[in-house]
Design a protein around this motif. Sequence first.
Motif, PDB file in Angstrom:
ATOM      1  N   ALA A  38      -3.832  24.822  -3.790  1.00 52.31           N
ATOM      2  CA  ALA A  38      -2.569  25.405  -3.347  1.00 52.31           C
ATOM      3  C   ALA A  38      -2.411  25.173  -1.850  1.00 52.31           C
ATOM      4  CB  ALA A  38      -2.548  26.903  -3.642  1.00 52.31           C
ATOM      5  N   VAL A  39      -1.180  25.147  -1.409  1.00 49.64           N
ATOM      6  CA  VAL A  39      -0.870  24.979   0.003  1.00 49.64           C
ATOM      7  C   VAL A  39      -0.169  26.235   0.489  1.00 49.64           C
ATOM      8  CG1 VAL A  39       0.483  23.673   1.677  1.00 49.64           C
ATOM      9  CG2 VAL A  39      -0.640  22.494  -0.201  1.00 49.64           C
ATOM     10  N   ILE A  40      -0.603  26.736   1.628  1.00 47.39           N
ATOM     11  CA  ILE A  40       0.083  27.834   2.290  1.00 47.39           C
ATOM     12  C   ILE A  40       0.639  27.264   3.586  1.00 47.39           C
ATOM     13  CG2 ILE A  40      -0.140  30.080   3.391  1.00 47.39           C
ATOM     14  CD1 ILE A  40      -2.445  30.651   1.437  1.00 47.39           C
ATOM     15  N   ASP A  41       1.936  27.277   3.702  1.00 46.57           N
ATOM     16  CA  ASP A  41       2.603  26.710   4.868  1.00 46.57           C
ATOM     17  C   ASP A  41       2.998  27.839   5.802  1.00 46.57           C
ATOM     18  OD1 ASP A  41       3.835  24.936   6.565  1.00 46.57           O
ATOM     19  OD2 ASP A  41       5.696  24.907   5.418  1.00 46.57           O
ATOM     20  N   SER A  42       2.806  27.621   7.080  1.00 43.27           N
ATOM     21  CA  SER A  42       3.164  28.632   8.057  1.00 43.27           C
ATOM     22  C   SER A  42       3.487  27.967   9.383  1.00 43.27           C
ATOM     23  CB  SER A  42       2.001  29.612   8.244  1.00 43.27           C
ATOM     24  OG  SER A  42       2.330  30.583   9.208  1.00 43.27           O
ATOM     25  N   ALA A  43       4.331  28.594  10.142  1.00 38.77           N
ATOM     26  CA  ALA A  43       4.632  28.148  11.494  1.00 38.77           C
ATOM     27  C   ALA A  43       4.290  29.292  12.435  1.00 38.77           C
ATOM     28  CB  ALA A  43       6.108  27.782  11.621  1.00 38.77           C
ATOM     29  N   VAL A  44       3.718  28.958  13.555  1.00 37.80           N
ATOM     30  CA  VAL A  44       3.366  29.989  14.525  1.00 37.80           C
ATOM     31  C   VAL A  44       4.291  29.836  15.719  1.00 37.80           C
ATOM     32  CG1 VAL A  44       1.555  30.899  16.010  1.00 37.80           C
ATOM     33  CG2 VAL A  44       0.978  29.986  13.768  1.00 37.80           C
ATOM     34  N   GLY A  45       5.041  30.873  15.987  1.00 34.33           N
ATOM     35  CA  GLY A  45       5.945  30.838  17.120  1.00 34.33           C
ATOM     36  C   GLY A  45       7.368  30.557  16.703  1.00 34.33           C
ATOM     37  N   SER A  89       0.840  -1.201   0.000  1.00 33.87           N
ATOM     38  CA  SER A  89       0.000   0.000   0.000  1.00 33.87           C
ATOM     39  C   SER A  89       0.869   1.243   0.000  1.00 33.87           C
ATOM     40  CB  SER A  89      -0.891   0.024   1.236  1.00 33.87           C
ATOM     41  OG  SER A  89      -1.780  -1.052   1.224  1.00 33.87           O
ATOM     42  N   ALA A  90       0.361   2.280  -0.617  1.00 34.00           N
ATOM     43  CA  ALA A  90       1.055   3.567  -0.618  1.00 34.00           C
ATOM     44  C   ALA A  90       0.202   4.581   0.123  1.00 34.00           C
ATOM     45  CB  ALA A  90       1.306   4.030  -2.044  1.00 34.00           C
ATOM     46  N   TRP A  91       0.826   5.417   0.924  1.00 36.99           N
ATOM     47  CA  TRP A  91       0.118   6.449   1.687  1.00 36.99           C
ATOM     48  C   TRP A  91       0.027   7.719   0.859  1.00 36.99           C
ATOM     49  CZ3 TRP A  91      -2.983   7.391   5.522  1.00 36.99           C
ATOM     50  CH2 TRP A  91      -3.078   8.674   6.024  1.00 36.99           C
ATOM     51  N   TRP A  92      -1.174   8.207   0.673  1.00 36.59           N
ATOM     52  CA  TRP A  92      -1.409   9.474  -0.005  1.00 36.59           C
ATOM     53  C   TRP A  92      -1.986  10.445   1.011  1.00 36.59           C
ATOM     54  CZ3 TRP A  92      -3.003  10.473  -5.575  1.00 36.59           C
ATOM     55  CH2 TRP A  92      -2.259   9.698  -6.450  1.00 36.59           C
ATOM     56  N   PRO A  93      -1.261  11.474   1.406  1.00 38.72           N
ATOM     57  CA  PRO A  93      -1.816  12.441   2.341  1.00 38.72           C
ATOM     58  C   PRO A  93      -2.987  13.197   1.711  1.00 38.72           C
ATOM     59  CG  PRO A  93       0.367  13.132   1.585  1.00 38.72           C
ATOM     60  CD  PRO A  93       0.100  11.785   1.001  1.00 38.72           C
ATOM     61  N   ALA A  94      -3.772  13.835   2.557  1.00 35.66           N
ATOM     62  CA  ALA A  94      -4.972  14.543   2.090  1.00 35.66           C
ATOM     63  C   ALA A  94      -4.663  15.531   0.970  1.00 35.66           C
ATOM     64  CB  ALA A  94      -5.636  15.262   3.256  1.00 35.66           C
ATOM     65  N   GLY A  95      -3.542  16.235   1.079  1.00 35.04           N
ATOM     66  CA  GLY A  95      -3.180  17.202   0.046  1.00 35.04           C
ATOM     67  C   GLY A  95      -2.999  16.574  -1.315  1.00 35.04           C
ATOM     68  N   GLU A 112      -5.069  17.671  -4.595  1.00 36.86           N
ATOM     69  CA  GLU A 112      -4.372  18.086  -5.813  1.00 36.86           C
ATOM     70  C   GLU A 112      -4.848  17.263  -7.008  1.00 36.86           C
ATOM     71  OE1 GLU A 112       0.108  18.979  -7.384  1.00 36.86           O
ATOM     72  OE2 GLU A 112      -0.164  17.422  -5.887  1.00 36.86           O
ATOM     73  N   GLU A 113      -5.041  15.970  -6.803  1.00 36.34           N
ATOM     74  CA  GLU A 113      -5.513  15.089  -7.876  1.00 36.34           C
ATOM     75  C   GLU A 113      -6.912  15.501  -8.343  1.00 36.34           C
ATOM     76  OE1 GLU A 113      -4.910  11.985 -10.545  1.00 36.34           O
ATOM     77  OE2 GLU A 113      -3.479  12.751  -9.082  1.00 36.34           O
ATOM     78  N   THR A 114      -7.754  15.896  -7.397  1.00 40.56           N
ATOM     79  CA  THR A 114      -9.139  16.269  -7.707  1.00 40.56           C
ATOM     80  C   THR A 114      -9.246  17.685  -8.272  1.00 40.56           C
ATOM     81  OG1 THR A 114      -9.938  14.835  -5.943  1.00 40.56           O
ATOM     82  CG2 THR A 114     -11.451  16.520  -6.734  1.00 40.56           C
ATOM     83  N   LEU A 115      -8.547  18.641  -7.642  1.00 39.31           N
ATOM     84  CA  LEU A 115      -8.696  20.053  -8.011  1.00 39.31           C
ATOM     85  C   LEU A 115      -7.671  20.545  -9.028  1.00 39.31           C
ATOM     86  CD1 LEU A 115      -9.408  21.499  -4.463  1.00 39.31           C
ATOM     87  CD2 LEU A 115     -11.077  20.855  -6.223  1.00 39.31           C
TER      88      LEU A 115
END
Length: 56
Positions: A20-27, A2-8, A12-15
């Motif tokens: 798009a992904v916006i990555d951010s870290a808080v702190g 089996s291969a793991w496909w994360p939600a993103g 991406e496959e559907t849309l």
Amino acid sequence: MSAWWPAGAHLEETLGPRYAVIDSAVGVSDENGIGRPEDGSIGWLGGFATGSLVDN
């Protein structure tokens, strides 16, 4: 096998290019290599600009 496909990956496959992904870290986390965000960045606006996060 089996291969793991994360939600993103599914979104991406559907849309396609509409996804798009916006990555951010808080702190700040020196242990994880996350320093103070640059002034004006999303991370800065999310806490440092308002003073709600304490810079260690």
